[in-house]
Design an enzyme around this catalytic site. Structure first.
Site, PDB file in Angstrom:
ATOM      1  N   SER A 233     -21.358  19.021 -25.946  1.00  0.00           N
ATOM      2  CA  SER A 233     -20.338  18.071 -26.354  1.00  0.00           C
ATOM      3  C   SER A 233     -19.724  18.486 -27.689  1.00  0.00           C
ATOM      4  O   SER A 233     -19.164  19.574 -27.781  1.00  0.00           O
ATOM      5  CB  SER A 233     -20.975  16.670 -26.410  1.00  0.00           C
ATOM      6  OG  SER A 233     -20.021  15.675 -26.245  1.00  0.00           O
ATOM      7  N   ASP A 458     -16.355  14.718 -16.006  1.00  0.00           N
ATOM      8  CA  ASP A 458     -16.971  14.370 -17.282  1.00  0.00           C
ATOM      9  C   ASP A 458     -16.032  13.408 -18.012  1.00  0.00           C
ATOM     10  O   ASP A 458     -14.892  13.747 -18.302  1.00  0.00           O
ATOM     11  CB  ASP A 458     -17.172  15.642 -18.118  1.00  0.00           C
ATOM     12  CG  ASP A 458     -17.952  15.415 -19.402  1.00  0.00           C
ATOM     13  OD1 ASP A 458     -17.775  14.353 -20.022  1.00  0.00           O
ATOM     14  OD2 ASP A 458     -18.719  16.310 -19.786  1.00  0.00           O
ATOM     15  N   HIS A 486     -21.635  13.417 -18.134  1.00  0.00           N
ATOM     16  CA  HIS A 486     -21.331  14.198 -19.323  1.00  0.00           C
ATOM     17  C   HIS A 486     -22.278  15.380 -19.445  1.00  0.00           C
ATOM     18  O   HIS A 486     -23.498  15.208 -19.482  1.00  0.00           O
ATOM     19  CB  HIS A 486     -21.453  13.282 -20.539  1.00  0.00           C
ATOM     20  CG  HIS A 486     -21.052  13.907 -21.833  1.00  0.00           C
ATOM     21  ND1 HIS A 486     -20.002  14.791 -21.942  1.00  0.00           N
ATOM     22  CD2 HIS A 486     -21.553  13.769 -23.091  1.00  0.00           C
ATOM     23  CE1 HIS A 486     -19.875  15.164 -23.197  1.00  0.00           C
ATOM     24  NE2 HIS A 486     -20.809  14.560 -23.916  1.00  0.00           N
TER      25      HIS A 486
END
Length: 517
Positions: A233, A458, A486
């Site tokens: 991320s 996502d 995610h």
């Protein structure tokens, strides 16, 4: 109005990888309970090759490891407060090491995202989630709290009561009015001022560029000449920034759930709104065809019912068992938390069913997990403060009315459920220090192959960002995970896991464009 979507999006942008977010929040204090064990006697010598004289005291330091649990060691590493002026002061970086179960090939640094998530806690509390078993066998896995975060020299803003008011307080003014905007601007200004007052002068130096330099320091003091790195991320932006600064040392980087470094704040917020609406649609499609769904009829009818619930709560907040009031903003935070992983969908249905019956407790649990709030009202970490500090320094504020209007209209069209609650004054407009970051493509010429993993639906880091980053990087290699949620590695997709593991273990580079169903 300065109704930038980033007021909400930047808190969402890149939180801890996938569905482990709540587990990390709820277990953040557990590692202090693990019994210590003796630390190993030897460490590799620091790598000081090519280091400038004024940085040698940092790059040449020996790590003083202390046992902090079975197979775990912990330490603090000194870093310059200001990398442009190394003599101006020091900060500490808190790190944890899980020693390789077998013969170590080197160190593997891991960042879970955020910005603001604790890498030390991530590795200590969720090692099996952070990396796969083959990597645990073959690497010393290193979790670190970036500057400003957690147990490192940290950004400090509010106590728990003040944080409750900042995160959960319901504005007195009607939404989307000048009075409402003014009220939120005052709130944001107070928050920024508190951060500046309580953080001992570190705010101007809480940037991703400085954090990437810290990461090279960690590489060196760990005794590695090249970097092995797994970033989730926001950790993809940190990793890409490292590759930009130190391409010759960026030999084994995997960036999972990518942020596109070239996208400005308005576009980040817009794209994320569309991503979470898409994830919401997937949830509703599953919900209306399953038992226990709080909604009846078609997906469109379910969406309309959810929108009606949010509007009702916006007018008449629900009171929780602890006396807190849940408005639409907190309810949406809870919903968004559940959209990070398909594993949360059943609980989201239970939470929405309870809310329709007037009980916000399960949605408070989700929102509290997202915000790092414990049941007793304390906060497990400083993720909100660090998140704001990084993003307000990394993202230049854009106040162009045309950009604002275009972003708002795109969200209204593409994310109708979220749109009424998405736009709000950007806290960074009130931040006490101007941004120093720039939004630009990162190419990292001269790096080794950089694997970029993207998941097709996502919600937090939409797939198009992974495509874009892989295309920008001169040596980018895209791996596509087809699915929900995610991030993609270590989520049960053997194709993705095998490709990432082989890259770290054998320097085997998968075919660019590998698609994992």
């Amino acid at each position: 109005m300065n109704d930038r979507t980033t007021s909400r999006l930047r808190r969402i942008a890149a939180v801890v990888a996938g569905g482990v977010a709540a587990a990390l929040v709820l277990s953040g204090c557990l590692y202090s309970m693990i019994p210590a064990e003796p630390s190993p006697a030897a460490s590799k010598a620091p790598d000081t090759s090519g280091v400038a004289d004024d940085l040698l005291p940092f790059y040449g330091q020996a790590i003083d490891w202390t046992g902090c649990g079975p197979s775990f060691d912990c330490a603090d590493v000194k870093a310059p407060l200001d990398w442009e002026n190394p003599g101006a002061g020091e900060i500490e970086l808190a790190i944890a090491r899980h020693r390789a179960d077998g013969t170590a090939k080197g160190s593997l640094l891991v960042n879970p995202g955020g910005p603001g998530a604790s890498g030390k806690g991530f590795v200590r509390d969720s090692l099996d989630y952070a990396v796969g078993p083959d990597l645990i066998e073959s690497f010393d896995v290193i979790g670190f709290d970036p500057r400003g975060v957690g147990e490192s020299t940290a950004v400090k803003c509010y106590d728990a009561d003040e944080m409750d008011e900042y995160l959960y307080g319901i504005p007195k003014s009607e939404r989307n009015t000048p009075a409402w905007e003014a009220e939120l601007n005052v709130r944001n200004k107070r928050f920024g001022a508190a951060c500046d007052e309580n953080s001992d002068g570190i705010l101007p130096f809480i940037t991703t560029v400085n954090s990437a330099r810290d990461m090279d320091l960690l590489r060196a003091v760990l005794g590695d000449t090249e970097l092995n790195y797994l970033g989730y991320s926001y950790g993809t932006f940190l990793g890409a920034t490292y590759a930009k600064l130190y391409p010759e040392r960026a030999t084994h980087l995997v960036l999972d759930g990518a942020i596109d470094p070239s996208v400005p704040g308005f576009d980040v917020g817009t794209t994320q709104a569309l991503g979470f609406e898409s994830a919401l649609t997937a949830y509703l499609e599953n919900c209306v065809s399953s038992r226990g769904c709080p909604f009846n009829g078609t997906v469109d009818e379910a969406r309309a019912d959810l929108s009606a619930l949010l509007a009702t709560v916006d007018r008449n907040p629900l009171e929780g068992g602890d006396g807190r009031l849940m408005g639409a903003d907190t309810m949406l935070t809870g919903i968004i938390q559940a959209l990070y992983s398909q594993d949360y969908w059943d609980y989201l249905s239970q939470a929405l069913t309870a809310a329709l019956q007037g009980d916000p407790t399960p949605l408070f649990f989700l929102a509290d997990s997202y915000n790092g709030r414990e049941e007793d009202g304390t906060y497990t970490d400083n993720q909100t403060e660090a998140f704001s500090a990084y993003n307000c320094m990394d993202y230049p504020v854009d106040t162009d009315p045309a950009d604002e209007k275009a972003a708002r209209e795109k969200v209204e069209k593409g994310a109708p459920t979220l749109a009424p609650y998405w736009n709000a004054p950007d806290p960074c407009l009130q931040w006490p220090h101007p941004a120093t970051g720039t939004r630009e493509k990162i190419t990292a010429p001269g790096s080794g192959p950089i694997l970029v993993v993207g998941t097709t639906n996502d919600p937090a880091t939409p797939y198009e960002w992974s495509e874009s980053l892989a295309d920008q990087l001169e040596n980018g290699v895209l791996i596509t995970r087809v699915g929900e949620g995610h991030t993609g590695y270590n989520k049960g997709n053997t194709c993705v896991d095998n490709a990432v593991d082989a890259f770290f273990l054998d320097s085997s580079v998968p075919q660019d464009g590998l698609r994992c169903e």
